[in-house]
Write a protein that holds these residues in place. Structure first.
Motif, mmCIF file in Angstrom:
data_model
loop_
_atom_site.group_PDB
_atom_site.id
_atom_site.type_symbol
_atom_site.label_atom_id
_atom_site.label_comp_id
_atom_site.label_asym_id
_atom_site.label_seq_id
_atom_site.Cartn_x
_atom_site.Cartn_y
_atom_site.Cartn_z
ATOM 1 N N UNK A 15 4.596 15.535 -3.037
ATOM 2 C CA UNK A 15 3.612 14.541 -3.431
ATOM 3 C C UNK A 15 4.341 13.281 -3.884
ATOM 4 N N UNK A 16 3.623 12.168 -3.866
ATOM 5 C CA UNK A 16 4.138 10.891 -4.361
ATOM 6 C C UNK A 16 5.303 10.348 -3.548
ATOM 7 N N UNK A 17 5.320 10.671 -2.245
ATOM 8 C CA UNK A 17 6.308 10.105 -1.327
ATOM 9 C C UNK A 17 5.564 9.480 -0.154
ATOM 10 N N UNK A 18 5.822 8.194 0.093
ATOM 11 C CA UNK A 18 5.237 7.502 1.238
ATOM 12 C C UNK A 18 6.294 7.362 2.332
ATOM 13 N N UNK A 19 5.845 7.085 3.551
ATOM 14 C CA UNK A 19 6.761 6.992 4.690
ATOM 15 C C UNK A 19 6.516 5.690 5.440
ATOM 16 N N UNK A 37 11.606 22.399 12.066
ATOM 17 C CA UNK A 37 10.245 22.321 11.545
ATOM 18 C C UNK A 37 10.177 20.981 10.828
ATOM 19 N N UNK A 38 9.392 20.066 11.326
ATOM 20 C CA UNK A 38 9.457 18.663 10.884
ATOM 21 C C UNK A 38 8.154 18.241 10.212
ATOM 22 N N UNK A 39 8.280 17.859 8.938
ATOM 23 C CA UNK A 39 7.158 17.308 8.187
ATOM 24 C C UNK A 39 7.647 16.039 7.499
ATOM 25 N N UNK A 40 7.232 14.870 7.974
ATOM 26 C CA UNK A 40 7.785 13.608 7.470
ATOM 27 C C UNK A 40 7.655 13.416 5.970
ATOM 28 N N UNK A 41 6.579 13.949 5.370
ATOM 29 C CA UNK A 41 6.421 13.775 3.926
ATOM 30 C C UNK A 41 6.943 14.967 3.138
ATOM 31 N N UNK A 42 7.541 15.918 3.850
ATOM 32 C CA UNK A 42 8.413 16.916 3.250
ATOM 33 C C UNK A 42 7.761 17.813 2.210
ATOM 34 N N UNK A 43 6.452 18.026 2.298
ATOM 35 C CA UNK A 43 5.785 18.876 1.324
ATOM 36 C C UNK A 43 6.006 18.363 -0.098
ATOM 37 N N UNK A 89 0.761 6.636 3.735
ATOM 38 C CA UNK A 89 0.660 6.503 2.285
ATOM 39 C C UNK A 89 0.866 7.869 1.621
ATOM 40 N N UNK A 90 1.000 7.843 0.316
ATOM 41 C CA UNK A 90 1.208 9.083 -0.440
ATOM 42 C C UNK A 90 0.146 10.106 -0.042
ATOM 43 N N UNK A 91 0.631 11.304 0.273
ATOM 44 C CA UNK A 91 -0.272 12.399 0.659
ATOM 45 C C UNK A 91 -0.675 13.155 -0.597
ATOM 46 N N UNK A 92 -1.976 13.174 -0.891
ATOM 47 C CA UNK A 92 -2.463 13.834 -2.096
ATOM 48 C C UNK A 92 -3.029 15.205 -1.745
ATOM 49 N N UNK A 93 -2.366 16.228 -2.239
ATOM 50 C CA UNK A 93 -2.841 17.583 -1.984
ATOM 51 C C UNK A 93 -4.162 17.828 -2.695
ATOM 52 N N UNK A 110 0.816 -1.207 0.000
ATOM 53 C CA UNK A 110 0.000 0.000 0.000
ATOM 54 C C UNK A 110 0.853 1.262 0.000
ATOM 55 N N UNK A 111 2.112 1.174 0.479
ATOM 56 C CA UNK A 111 2.987 2.345 0.478
ATOM 57 C C UNK A 111 3.542 2.652 -0.912
ATOM 58 N N UNK A 112 3.506 1.658 -1.791
ATOM 59 C CA UNK A 112 4.018 1.874 -3.145
ATOM 60 C C UNK A 112 2.973 2.498 -4.067
ATOM 61 N N UNK A 113 1.716 2.469 -3.647
ATOM 62 C CA UNK A 113 0.651 3.000 -4.492
ATOM 63 C C UNK A 113 0.850 4.501 -4.741
ATOM 64 N N UNK A 114 0.913 4.898 -6.001
ATOM 65 C CA UNK A 114 1.083 6.293 -6.441
ATOM 66 C C UNK A 114 2.396 6.911 -5.959
ATOM 67 N N UNK A 115 3.329 6.113 -5.466
ATOM 68 C CA UNK A 115 4.584 6.640 -4.916
ATOM 69 C C UNK A 115 5.708 6.553 -5.940
ATOM 70 N N UNK A 116 6.558 7.580 -5.961
ATOM 71 C CA UNK A 116 7.808 7.546 -6.724
ATOM 72 C C UNK A 116 8.977 7.207 -5.801
ATOM 73 N N UNK A 117 8.755 7.374 -4.511
ATOM 74 C CA UNK A 117 9.793 7.070 -3.523
ATOM 75 C C UNK A 117 9.118 6.728 -2.199
ATOM 76 N N UNK A 118 9.816 5.928 -1.392
ATOM 77 C CA UNK A 118 9.324 5.562 -0.061
ATOM 78 C C UNK A 118 10.433 5.828 0.942
ATOM 79 N N UNK A 119 10.137 6.636 1.945
ATOM 80 C CA UNK A 119 11.092 6.860 3.031
ATOM 81 C C UNK A 119 11.019 5.652 3.955
#
Length: 635
Positions: free
Chosen positions: A165-169, A157-163, A214-218, A32-41
């Motif tokens: 798109x297409x990055x899962x954690x 200032x910490x945002x795990x998905x780093x602003x 999962x990927x955060x969709x703006x 599920x973390x790979x869905x719509x993701x270009x990278x996974x942290x």
């Protein structure tokens, strides 16, 4: 103002004792973390350890799997440093899809360069950079860094998905360790859970952790801060930078720190004082005195960034700017204050977060969230705002770079948080008058005169200031909303008023202005202002508010001189509708061989509930359909 820049790839922590202890096989990533993701942290850890008011260390460890070519930006690391930020460690390792080590970053692989831009005269910002050039997807990179920071105006200032798109954690954490006698303040953003607290000897630690994001969709038209996903802002109460101590427990305290940095730096040379007094000697209106001094500033100075140590936040002396004729936003604002003071006009240094698409600050979390400085001049019946870095800005006008956001004024009593002007639909106008000579083959010659006001004038004033007619024309081509045309002549004039105006005149040759089919011409009267795109529908309930940032008014009057032997076969009926997002109306008039098309669109500014998004879609569908309405002519 000197930006505190943290690379998006630095939100990490301590490297484990052995790379081999970790399993970076791509197969272990949950599907599920790979869905719509270009990278996974895979793993991200940051440990920020505060030693005292003026020093901290930051240890970062990040492991990220690059799934495809669009994720290649995450295969590199950029680490910024300066006089106040020292790099202690920089490591990197590349793994293949099975988690087997391929190579390590060597010392020679790390590029060290200046981070000083073209507009900076002096600066100590530098960066270290390394990247892995590898094209067998997927693969994994691991970076480890450690820095010592002696600028504690800024905490993480910490945002795990780093602003992004297409990055899962898979997992990410931030740990801040504070001496027992120094409290930490924090503000959770977008629903991040409270930290885990732990007392260790004479320190206290705060740990935030997330897993399996999962990927955060703006969402389109969402508030800016929601686009960052879950996160946290942190800040101290007390801090120290190069011997200057301050507090940010309240906005009043933080504004007082700016007063401390600027103390004694507003002394002008005697000859400048006399020159300015002479300039305004015959002016009685205080606002006109401010205008005269602002024009003097624009004619005598230019913007050049100077960023050295505490100079990133402390303005240069007014006498320095008077002598050299240049300065950064802090220096020029301080100089302007000094000029105004010399003629008895009080003004305030105003810290602000500048940027056309920047997020605004959090007003309920006093902290250093600013990157720019302007000047505020309070009047009895008005407040004048001055952008001191621009030689072209209209007096008293703030563009979309600094309007409609919070600013921290440094008053004699300390900091005071205020809001800059909001430009409304009556201020931001596009008024267009078009004359069209339509030929039987559907081609046309067009003369269009458009007046842009307020925020809508900004782009065209910028185009006018370009160095060549060729470059101006190139920029105009990008903004003319006609499928096939040529510009035969153009001119741009602007007027520097409190609400500035730019007038653009265009002579155009338009191909297939109307589509010909047999003996008929199909004409879309809305020649240049048609809205062709509609916000996309959502496949799940919307989560965020709908934010329409800029209010505006568009009016179009288009007169078509019809071919001599053409008759009108179909004339549409005008339309008018209104809802919470705005109003729209159009009408069609035929007289003496000509067709007059009139259109007016008003877009409202505001925040609307999430469920209103479906209504917004329908509104734009209705506008788009009305804008595409056709007239049918018979030859």
């Amino acid at each position: 103002m000197k930006a505190f820049i943290i690379s998006s790839l630095l939100l990490t922590g301590i490297l484990s004792n052995s790379f081999a202890q970790n399993n970076w096989n791509v197969a272990s990533i949950p599907a599920e973390l790979k869905e719509k993701a270009h990278a996974v942290i895979r793993k991200s850890e940051t440990i920020f350890t505060v030693k005292n008011l003026g020093e901290a260390t930051e240890k970062n460890h990040k492991v990220i799997t690059i799934l495809d070519e669009q994720g290649l930006q995450y295969a590199s690391m950029t680490l910024f440093y300066s006089k106040l930020e020292k790099v202690n460690n920089f490591e990197g390792v590349l793994y293949d899809s099975n988690g087997e080590k391929v190579k390590k970053v060597k010392k020679d692989d790390i590029h060290d360069g200046s981070a000083v831009g073209n507009g900076t005269l002096f600066g100590d910002n530098r960066y270290k950079y390394a990247e892995f050039k590898y094209a067998i997807f997927p693969f994994t990179v691991e970076f480890t860094t450690e820095t010592t920071n002696k600028n504690l105006l800024f905490y993480p200032m910490w945002f795990p998905q780093e602003d992004e798109e297409n990055v899962a954690v898979e997992q990410s954490s931030l740990k801040i360790q504070m001496p027992a006698n120094l409290p930490l303040r924090y503000k959770s953003i977008n629903g991040l859970a409270e930290p885990t607290l732990e007392n260790i000897a004479e320190s206290k630690s705060y740990t935030w952790q997330v897993k399996n994001l999962q990927v955060y969709e703006n969402e389109l038209y969402s508030p800016k801060w929601t686009r960052y996903g879950k996160g946290v802002l942190t800040a101290p109460n007390e801090f120290e930078v190069e011997g200057f101590k301050g507090s940010m427990k309240t906005w009043k305290d933080l504004g007082e720190f700016d007063n401390i940095l600027g103390k004694g730096r507003d002394v002008l040379p005697e000859n400048v004082q006399q020159e300015v007094k002479q300039l305004v000697a015959n002016i009685s209106d205080p606002s006109q005195k401010v205008k005269k001094i602002y024009e003097y500033l624009q004619s005598k100075t230019r913007y050049i960034s100077i960023q050295l140590g505490i100079g990133g936040w402390q303005p240069f002396e007014a006498s320095y700017v008077a002598e050299k004729g240049y300065g950064d936003c802090k220096a020029l604002s301080n100089y302007t204050k000094a000029l105004l003071k010399s003629v008895g006009i009080e003004s305030f240094y105003a810290s602000i977060r500048g940027g056309s698409n920047e997020r605004d600050i959090h007003p309920d979390f006093p902290s250093q969230q600013f990157n720019h400085v302007i000047v505020c001049v309070p009047m009895k019946s008005d407040t004048i705002w001055l952008e001191c870095t621009s030689q072209d800005n209209a007096f008293g006008y703030l563009s979309d770079f600094t309007s409609d956001r919070y600013a921290l004024l440094s008053t004699p009593e300390g900091g005071k948080l205020v809001h800059t002007p909001v430009y409304k639909a009556k201020d931001n106008q596009q008024n267009r008058n078009i004359k069209v000579a339509l030929e039987e083959d559907g081609n046309a010659t067009v003369t269009a005169v458009t007046e842009y006001t307020g925020l809508l004038s900004d782009d065209y004033s910028d185009i006018k200031n370009l160095s060549s007619k060729e470059e101006q024309q190139k920029q105009l081509y990008r903004r003319i909303n006609i499928p096939s045309f040529e510009v035969s002549n153009f001119s741009i004039q602007d007027e520097k008023k409190r609400i500035p105006t730019a007038t653009v005149k265009l002579d155009l040759n338009v191909r297939k202005c109307a589509s010909k089919s047999g003996t008929r011409l199909f004409l879309t009267p809305n020649l240049m202002s048609a809205i062709n795109t509609v916000p996309p529908a959502l496949d799940k309930p919307r989560q965020t508010e709908v934010v329409l940032k800029v209010a505006l008014t568009e009016t179009d009057s288009v007169t078509y001189q019809l071919p001599k032997n053409a008759t009108l076969e179909f004339k549409p009926v005008g339309i008018k509708f209104e809802n919470r997002f705005g109003t729209y109306q159009s009408e069609f008039q035929v007289k003496d061989g000509s067709l007059l098309y009139i259109r007016k669109l008003v877009r409202n500014q505001g925040k609307f509930p999430p469920e209103s998004y479906a209504e917004l879609i329908e509104y734009y569908k209705k506008v788009s359909k009305a804008d595409r309405t056709q007239v049918v002519l018979k030859l």
